[in-house]
Design an enzyme around this catalytic site. Structure first.
Site, PDB file in Angstrom:
ATOM      1  N   LYS A   1       0.832  -1.216   0.000  1.00  0.00           N
ATOM      2  CA  LYS A   1       0.000   0.000   0.000  1.00  0.00           C
ATOM      3  C   LYS A   1       0.865   1.264   0.000  1.00  0.00           C
ATOM      4  O   LYS A   1       0.627   2.188  -0.776  1.00  0.00           O
ATOM      5  CB  LYS A   1      -0.922   0.036   1.237  1.00  0.00           C
TER       6      LYS A   1
ATOM      7  N   ARG B   1      -9.509   0.608   9.102  1.00  0.00           N
ATOM      8  CA  ARG B   1      -9.006  -0.742   9.338  1.00  0.00           C
ATOM      9  C   ARG B   1     -10.000  -1.573  10.147  1.00  0.00           C
ATOM     10  O   ARG B   1      -9.706  -2.725  10.460  1.00  0.00           O
ATOM     11  CB  ARG B   1      -7.725  -0.617  10.160  1.00  0.00           C
TER      12      ARG B   1
ATOM     13  N   ARG C   1      11.345  -5.441   4.749  1.00  0.00           N
ATOM     14  CA  ARG C   1      11.122  -4.027   4.397  1.00  0.00           C
ATOM     15  C   ARG C   1      12.046  -3.116   5.205  1.00  0.00           C
ATOM     16  O   ARG C   1      12.258  -3.299   6.393  1.00  0.00           O
ATOM     17  CB  ARG C   1       9.663  -3.720   4.724  1.00  0.00           C
TER      18      ARG C   1
ATOM     19  N   ARG D   1      11.196  -1.177  10.766  1.00  0.00           N
ATOM     20  CA  ARG D   1      10.093  -0.909  11.702  1.00  0.00           C
ATOM     21  C   ARG D   1      10.038  -1.937  12.825  1.00  0.00           C
ATOM     22  O   ARG D   1      10.232  -3.116  12.596  1.00  0.00           O
ATOM     23  CB  ARG D   1       8.767  -0.924  10.933  1.00  0.00           C
TER      24      ARG D   1
ATOM     25  N   ARG E   1      -0.358  -8.986  13.016  1.00  0.00           N
ATOM     26  CA  ARG E   1      -0.985  -7.994  12.129  1.00  0.00           C
ATOM     27  C   ARG E   1      -1.795  -8.673  11.026  1.00  0.00           C
ATOM     28  O   ARG E   1      -2.858  -8.200  10.652  1.00  0.00           O
ATOM     29  CB  ARG E   1       0.089  -7.062  11.545  1.00  0.00           C
TER      30      ARG E   1
HETATM   31  P1  AMP Z   1       0.794   0.486   8.995  1.00  0.00           P
HETATM   32  O1  AMP Z   1       1.927   1.432   8.808  1.00  0.00           O
HETATM   33  O2  AMP Z   1      -0.418   0.865   8.205  1.00  0.00           O
HETATM   34  O3  AMP Z   1       1.187  -0.959   8.783  1.00  0.00           O
HETATM   35  O4  AMP Z   1       0.357   0.607  10.542  1.00  0.00           O
HETATM   36  C1  AMP Z   1       1.246   0.283  11.576  1.00  0.00           C
HETATM   37  C2  AMP Z   1       0.507   0.108  12.889  1.00  0.00           C
HETATM   38  O5  AMP Z   1      -0.149   1.319  13.250  1.00  0.00           O
HETATM   39  C3  AMP Z   1      -0.611  -0.932  12.874  1.00  0.00           C
HETATM   40  O6  AMP Z   1      -0.140  -2.251  13.078  1.00  0.00           O
HETATM   41  C4  AMP Z   1      -1.475  -0.447  14.036  1.00  0.00           C
HETATM   42  O7  AMP Z   1      -0.877  -0.746  15.291  1.00  0.00           O
HETATM   43  C5  AMP Z   1      -1.405   1.057  13.869  1.00  0.00           C
HETATM   44  N1  AMP Z   1      -2.472   1.547  12.943  1.00  0.00           N
HETATM   45  C6  AMP Z   1      -2.301   2.148  11.739  1.00  0.00           C
HETATM   46  N2  AMP Z   1      -3.474   2.475  11.195  1.00  0.00           N
HETATM   47  C7  AMP Z   1      -4.422   2.077  12.075  1.00  0.00           C
HETATM   48  C8  AMP Z   1      -5.844   2.112  12.063  1.00  0.00           C
HETATM   49  N3  AMP Z   1      -6.522   2.623  11.038  1.00  0.00           N
HETATM   50  N4  AMP Z   1      -6.481   1.605  13.149  1.00  0.00           N
HETATM   51  C9  AMP Z   1      -5.814   1.081  14.191  1.00  0.00           C
HETATM   52  N5  AMP Z   1      -4.486   0.999  14.252  1.00  0.00           N
HETATM   53  C10 AMP Z   1      -3.787   1.496  13.206  1.00  0.00           C
END
Ligand code: AMP
Length: 209
Positions: A13, A88, A127, A155, A166
């Site tokens: 994404k 999400r 990554r 990360r 996740r």
């Molecule tokens: P991402 O960078 O999109 O993979 O997000 C990393 C982490 O941020 C996720 O594993 C969640 O802990 C938190 N996170 C990001 N977006 C959301 C969301 N829309 N709702 C809840 N937690 C989120």
């Protein structure tokens, strides 16, 4: 263009959003990037989010919903936005829908990038991102040039353990938003297996349909 990119962790994404915003000239709004920035800044929101993020758990809906609704109300989002990582959960999708309807807007497209679970762990764990340019690399599939390799960030939640949590959360919490958008007739499915250029072409074609 008001659109959302949906997909499991490691679907691509962030990589694809960075490419598509050059075409659509809209802000790329990544909830994960916003939360990571809040953690680094040590804001109250960042402090609340940090523990859930490290464990690969979702940050509570009320925290994320407030953050994103505030963000899309900013002037640079008046003509559109590309959301990445939000919504999400079903309550997040419903809150976004209600806020847009209230403001007199509607979503144009929700693009689901589909990648089988078996490929996700390797994609996410390999990554690395460049904190200076935001460019996302992969140690095997998109290796970084030698001059940036030393400053790349891995990360905290791109570990085998957190990635598997996740992926499980994606299936239990995020997958239920797919039928919500399918019923509205705005869902576009794109095969996310292949090299990044091919997937950008598929996304562009899907959005033109
Ligand atoms: P991402 O960078 O999109 O993979 O997000 C990393 C982490 O941020 C996720 O594993 C969640 O802990 C938190 N996170 C990001 N977006 C959301 C969301 N829309 N709702 C809840 N937690 C989120």
């Amino acid at each position: 263009m008001r659109m959302i990119l949906v997909g499991p962790p490691g679907a691509g994404k962030g990589t694809q959003a960075a490419r598509l915003i050059n075409t659509f000239k809209i802000p790329h709004i990544s909830s994960g990037d916003m939360l990571r920035a809040a953690v680094i800044q040590g804001t109250p929101l960042g402090k609340e989010a940090d523990k859930s993020m490290k464990a690969g758990q979702l940050v509570p809906d009320e925290v994320v919903i407030g953050m994103i609704l505030e963000r899309i109300a900013k002037p640079d989002s008046a003509n559109g936005f590309m959301l990445d990582g939000f919504p999400r959960t079903r309550p997040q999708a419903e809150a976004l829908d209600a806020a847009l309807t209230k403001a007199g807007f509607a979503l144009d497209a929700v693009v689901l990038i589909e990648v089988p679970d078996a490929l996700l762990e390797e994609r996410a764990c390999g990554r690395r991102s460049d904190p200076e340019t935001g460019t996302i690399y992969h140690l095997k599939y998109n290796p970084p040039p030698a001059d940036v390799a030393g400053r790349l960030v891995h990360r905290k939640d791109d570990t085998v353990e957190a990635v598997s949590t996740r992926i499980a959360k994606y299936h239990s919490e995020t997958a239920p938003i797919v039928p919500f958008y399918e019923e509205k007739g705005i869902l576009k499915r794109v095969d996310g297996v292949g090299d990044p250029d091919t997937i950008t072409q598929r996304l562009t074609a899907a959005l033109a349909r």
